[in-house]
Write a protein that holds these residues in place. Sequence first.
Motif, PDB file in Angstrom:
ATOM      1  N   TYR A  46      27.219  45.049  26.772  1.00 28.98           N
ATOM      2  CA  TYR A  46      28.004  45.363  26.013  1.00 28.98           C
ATOM      3  C   TYR A  46      27.387  44.774  24.601  1.00 28.98           C
ATOM      4  CZ  TYR A  46      32.139  46.353  22.934  1.00 28.98           C
ATOM      5  OH  TYR A  46      32.708  46.792  21.636  1.00 28.98           O
ATOM      6  N   LYS A  52      27.796  45.622  17.856  1.00 24.57           N
ATOM      7  CA  LYS A  52      27.473  46.095  16.310  1.00 24.57           C
ATOM      8  C   LYS A  52      28.469  47.031  15.712  1.00 24.57           C
ATOM      9  CE  LYS A  52      23.157  48.658  17.574  1.00 24.57           C
ATOM     10  NZ  LYS A  52      22.991  48.410  18.842  1.00 24.57           N
ATOM     11  N   CYS A  53      28.982  47.912  16.531  1.00 22.37           N
ATOM     12  CA  CYS A  53      29.766  49.062  16.069  1.00 22.37           C
ATOM     13  C   CYS A  53      31.115  48.887  16.426  1.00 22.37           C
ATOM     14  CB  CYS A  53      29.237  50.364  16.700  1.00 22.37           C
ATOM     15  SG  CYS A  53      27.652  51.055  16.021  1.00 22.37           S
ATOM     16  N   HIS A  54      31.348  48.274  17.779  1.00 20.48           N
ATOM     17  CA  HIS A  54      32.466  48.672  18.200  1.00 20.48           C
ATOM     18  C   HIS A  54      33.486  46.990  18.118  1.00 20.48           C
ATOM     19  CE1 HIS A  54      32.930  52.583  19.635  1.00 20.48           C
ATOM     20  NE2 HIS A  54      31.874  52.384  20.285  1.00 20.48           N
ATOM     21  N   ILE A  63      31.802  50.415  12.045  1.00 21.23           N
ATOM     22  CA  ILE A  63      31.474  51.737  12.264  1.00 21.23           C
ATOM     23  C   ILE A  63      32.081  52.292  13.456  1.00 21.23           C
ATOM     24  CG2 ILE A  63      29.160  53.243  12.783  1.00 21.23           C
ATOM     25  CD1 ILE A  63      27.593  50.764  11.714  1.00 21.23           C
ATOM     26  N   PRO A  65      35.456  52.687  16.308  1.00 17.36           N
ATOM     27  CA  PRO A  65      36.624  52.463  16.429  1.00 17.36           C
ATOM     28  C   PRO A  65      37.030  51.414  17.448  1.00 17.36           C
ATOM     29  CG  PRO A  65      36.156  54.548  17.641  1.00 17.36           C
ATOM     30  CD  PRO A  65      34.828  54.064  17.156  1.00 17.36           C
ATOM     31  N   ILE A  67      37.849  50.330  21.152  1.00 18.08           N
ATOM     32  CA  ILE A  67      38.135  51.190  22.343  1.00 18.08           C
ATOM     33  C   ILE A  67      38.867  50.325  23.487  1.00 18.08           C
ATOM     34  CG2 ILE A  67      35.950  52.423  22.152  1.00 18.08           C
ATOM     35  CD1 ILE A  67      34.681  50.302  23.575  1.00 18.08           C
ATOM     36  N   ILE A  75      43.703  55.766  24.196  1.00 23.58           N
ATOM     37  CA  ILE A  75      42.922  54.901  24.544  1.00 23.58           C
ATOM     38  C   ILE A  75      42.574  54.816  26.028  1.00 23.58           C
ATOM     39  CG2 ILE A  75      42.592  52.365  24.702  1.00 23.58           C
ATOM     40  CD1 ILE A  75      42.291  52.631  21.486  1.00 23.58           C
ATOM     41  N   ILE A  85      31.457  59.692  27.795  1.00 27.37           N
ATOM     42  CA  ILE A  85      31.201  59.228  26.588  1.00 27.37           C
ATOM     43  C   ILE A  85      29.813  58.475  26.161  1.00 27.37           C
ATOM     44  CG2 ILE A  85      32.285  58.097  24.235  1.00 27.37           C
ATOM     45  CD1 ILE A  85      35.166  59.227  25.349  1.00 27.37           C
ATOM     46  N   VAL A  90      29.156  61.279  21.479  1.00 26.65           N
ATOM     47  CA  VAL A  90      30.303  62.264  20.702  1.00 26.65           C
ATOM     48  C   VAL A  90      29.494  62.982  19.707  1.00 26.65           C
ATOM     49  CG1 VAL A  90      32.527  62.630  19.642  1.00 26.65           C
ATOM     50  CG2 VAL A  90      32.001  60.613  21.284  1.00 26.65           C
ATOM     51  N   THR A  93      28.662  62.461  15.461  1.00 32.78           N
ATOM     52  CA  THR A  93      29.160  60.919  15.273  1.00 32.78           C
ATOM     53  C   THR A  93      27.865  60.104  15.325  1.00 32.78           C
ATOM     54  OG1 THR A  93      30.264  59.951  17.132  1.00 32.78           O
ATOM     55  CG2 THR A  93      31.543  61.911  15.795  1.00 32.78           C
ATOM     56  N   PRO A  94      28.384  59.054  14.799  1.00 28.54           N
ATOM     57  CA  PRO A  94      27.345  57.887  14.846  1.00 28.54           C
ATOM     58  C   PRO A  94      27.294  57.367  16.508  1.00 28.54           C
ATOM     59  CG  PRO A  94      28.991  57.100  13.086  1.00 28.54           C
ATOM     60  CD  PRO A  94      29.495  58.459  13.936  1.00 28.54           C
ATOM     61  N   LEU A 100      20.703  53.980  28.255  1.00 22.60           N
ATOM     62  CA  LEU A 100      21.092  53.037  29.300  1.00 22.60           C
ATOM     63  C   LEU A 100      20.832  53.627  30.954  1.00 22.60           C
ATOM     64  CD1 LEU A 100      23.938  51.057  28.042  1.00 22.60           C
ATOM     65  CD2 LEU A 100      21.620  49.938  28.346  1.00 22.60           C
ATOM     66  N   ILE A 112      34.644  47.246  30.119  1.00 12.74           N
ATOM     67  CA  ILE A 112      35.771  47.878  29.239  1.00 12.74           C
ATOM     68  C   ILE A 112      37.027  47.860  30.018  1.00 12.74           C
ATOM     69  CG2 ILE A 112      36.414  49.816  27.973  1.00 12.74           C
ATOM     70  CD1 ILE A 112      33.472  50.163  27.589  1.00 12.74           C
TER      71      ILE A 112
HETATM   72  C1  HEC Z   1      26.141  53.270  15.856  1.00 15.13           C
HETATM   73  C2  HEC Z   1      27.257  52.747  16.381  1.00 15.13           C
HETATM   74  C3  HEC Z   1      27.797  52.892  17.761  1.00 15.13           C
HETATM   75  C4  HEC Z   1      27.065  52.397  18.977  1.00 15.13           C
HETATM   76  C5  HEC Z   1      25.924  51.566  18.958  1.00 15.13           C
HETATM   77  C6  HEC Z   1      27.958  52.665  19.963  1.00 15.13           C
HETATM   78  N1  HEC Z   1      29.084  53.405  19.404  1.00 15.13           N
HETATM   79 FE1  HEC Z   1      30.687  54.067  20.558  1.00 15.13          FE
HETATM   80  N2  HEC Z   1      31.263  54.962  19.128  1.00 15.13           N
HETATM   81  C7  HEC Z   1      30.869  55.100  17.996  1.00 15.13           C
HETATM   82  C8  HEC Z   1      31.773  55.839  16.853  1.00 15.13           C
HETATM   83  C9  HEC Z   1      31.294  55.967  15.477  1.00 15.13           C
HETATM   84  C10 HEC Z   1      32.645  56.450  17.718  1.00 15.13           C
HETATM   85  C11 HEC Z   1      33.734  57.641  17.444  1.00 15.13           C
HETATM   86  C12 HEC Z   1      33.380  58.826  17.675  1.00 15.13           C
HETATM   87  C13 HEC Z   1      34.345  59.860  17.177  1.00 15.13           C
HETATM   88  O1  HEC Z   1      34.680  60.122  16.008  1.00 15.13           O
HETATM   89  O2  HEC Z   1      34.972  60.440  18.142  1.00 15.13           O
HETATM   90  C14 HEC Z   1      32.550  55.865  19.065  1.00 15.13           C
HETATM   91  C15 HEC Z   1      33.377  56.449  20.330  1.00 15.13           C
HETATM   92  C16 HEC Z   1      33.073  55.609  21.515  1.00 15.13           C
HETATM   93  C17 HEC Z   1      34.213  55.518  22.454  1.00 15.13           C
HETATM   94  C18 HEC Z   1      35.184  56.874  22.421  1.00 15.13           C
HETATM   95  C19 HEC Z   1      36.498  56.153  21.676  1.00 15.13           C
HETATM   96  C20 HEC Z   1      37.847  57.067  21.743  1.00 15.13           C
HETATM   97  O3  HEC Z   1      38.748  56.378  21.517  1.00 15.13           O
HETATM   98  O4  HEC Z   1      37.651  58.128  21.606  1.00 15.13           O
HETATM   99  C21 HEC Z   1      33.775  54.707  23.463  1.00 15.13           C
HETATM  100  C22 HEC Z   1      34.533  54.622  24.806  1.00 15.13           C
HETATM  101  C23 HEC Z   1      32.706  54.053  22.821  1.00 15.13           C
HETATM  102  N3  HEC Z   1      32.326  54.699  21.829  1.00 15.13           N
HETATM  103  C24 HEC Z   1      31.845  53.259  23.846  1.00 15.13           C
HETATM  104  C25 HEC Z   1      30.530  52.759  23.402  1.00 15.13           C
HETATM  105  C26 HEC Z   1      29.813  51.723  24.326  1.00 15.13           C
HETATM  106  C27 HEC Z   1      30.298  51.426  25.389  1.00 15.13           C
HETATM  107  C28 HEC Z   1      28.899  51.509  23.506  1.00 15.13           C
HETATM  108  C29 HEC Z   1      27.666  50.407  23.867  1.00 15.13           C
HETATM  109  C30 HEC Z   1      26.950  51.081  25.332  1.00 15.13           C
HETATM  110  C31 HEC Z   1      28.999  52.182  22.247  1.00 15.13           C
HETATM  111  N4  HEC Z   1      29.866  52.934  22.129  1.00 15.13           N
HETATM  112  C32 HEC Z   1      27.853  52.268  21.269  1.00 15.13           C
HETATM  113  C33 HEC Z   1      30.031  54.216  17.413  1.00 15.13           C
HETATM  114  C34 HEC Z   1      29.006  53.641  18.178  1.00 15.13           C
END
Ligand code: HEC
Length: 293
Positions: A46, A52-54, A63, A65, A67, A75, A85, A90, A93-94, A100, A112
């Motif tokens: 993680y 870096k984003c979460h 970047i 939200p 989680i 959530i 996801i 998604v 979106t980013p 992996l 998580i």
């Molecule tokens: C480049 C940035 C970025 C990275 C890297 C990233 N995410 Fe995300 N993630 C986002 C964004 C932005 C959203 C929101 C998408 C949307 O608008 O529904 C999101 C959504 C999610 C959600 C759904 C959240 C919700 O409440 O609906 C989960 C779970 C999640 N990410 C887990 C992860 C995990 C675990 C990793 C690493 C393995 C990861 N993400 C890597 C940017 C990122």
Amino acid sequence: MKAARSFAGLLLCAVAPLLAQRGAPPGPANPFLGKTEAVAEGETLYNQHCTKCHGAGGGGGDIGPAIVSADRLDIGVSDAQTFNIIKNGVAGTPMSPQRLPEADIWKVVTYIHTLRGTAIDNPLPGDVAHGEQVFWGKGQCGTCHMMSGRGGLTAPDLSNIAGTRKARSISDALTKQQHRVYGSGGAHLQALPVMDSYLPVYVTTADGKIIEGVLLNEDGYSLQMIGNDNQLHLFDRAKLRRVVVEPRSLMPTDYDKRLTPDEFKDLLAFLTRQGRPAPPPARRGGPPEPQEP
Ligand code: HEC
Ligand code: HEC
């Protein structure tokens, strides 16, 4: 009688698919659930791929939200949904599909899961029976705290501590002066408020008797306290010679030093098993209403 039976039959037909839906969550089961090493590996993954984003611990970043949170009902999605996801992203979106291996994704999901749940969902390892001995013995926790109907009244009842707190916040309570960290669902607060809901009070009565305990309530006329004798005391303020309220609770916060590393570990193994799992989070839009037959 016959009418009643066929009515019951109809009702069963309507409810059966719903029950089946509830019993089996959609998607594959998390193969690493409850495996401590997987949680640790998931945390490392993680931190490499998601922080870096979460943000650290899923608390949310610039970047991505949060989680892991207490105040957003949607959530509390299932592990299978979280897996999907992460694997598929998604669209638009980013949140791109994460490159992996599936096993690694499950480990991240497991990490998580631990952040979302309370201690009871992921109890810490150790010798539980020995931890219980430390609780009542060397730790002296029972002089202040109630646990499963036994103990003192001058501190919060700990019978459901693992159902309401994260393992981390339990261990912080034992080791840090400022430690009230998490809400029930797990959002990380930035500042740690001082524990101040059980303030020590020292009362001197007109005849010079000193009574120590914790303050329950006070106003200009009266004062209520629980004494260290575990009795409720009600005083008429006008008849008291002196009242001293300490600004900080008596909860010792150096148990990592008072106890040996093994005692501390086993105490946490015991504490993280005291309680009931929280009810499953409400789903988006709530459960479907059964149809009238
Ligand atoms: C480049 C940035 C970025 C990275 C890297 C990233 N995410 Fe995300 N993630 C986002 C964004 C932005 C959203 C929101 C998408 C949307 O608008 O529904 C999101 C959504 C999610 C959600 C759904 C959240 C919700 O409440 O609906 C989960 C779970 C999640 N990410 C887990 C992860 C995990 C675990 C990793 C690493 C393995 C990861 N993400 C890597 C940017 C990122
Ligand atoms: C001298 C009395 C005293 C002793 C001994 C004591 N505690 Fe406490 N403890 C308190 C008080 C008072 C609070 C509440 C602090 C507040 O909210 O102001 C507290 C808070 C806690 C909390 C946080 C509760 C919550 O709802 O977040 C935990 C966990 C805890 N104690 C565990 C222990 C354990 C385990 C031991 C023994 C190793 C112990 N305590 C020994 C008085 C004590």
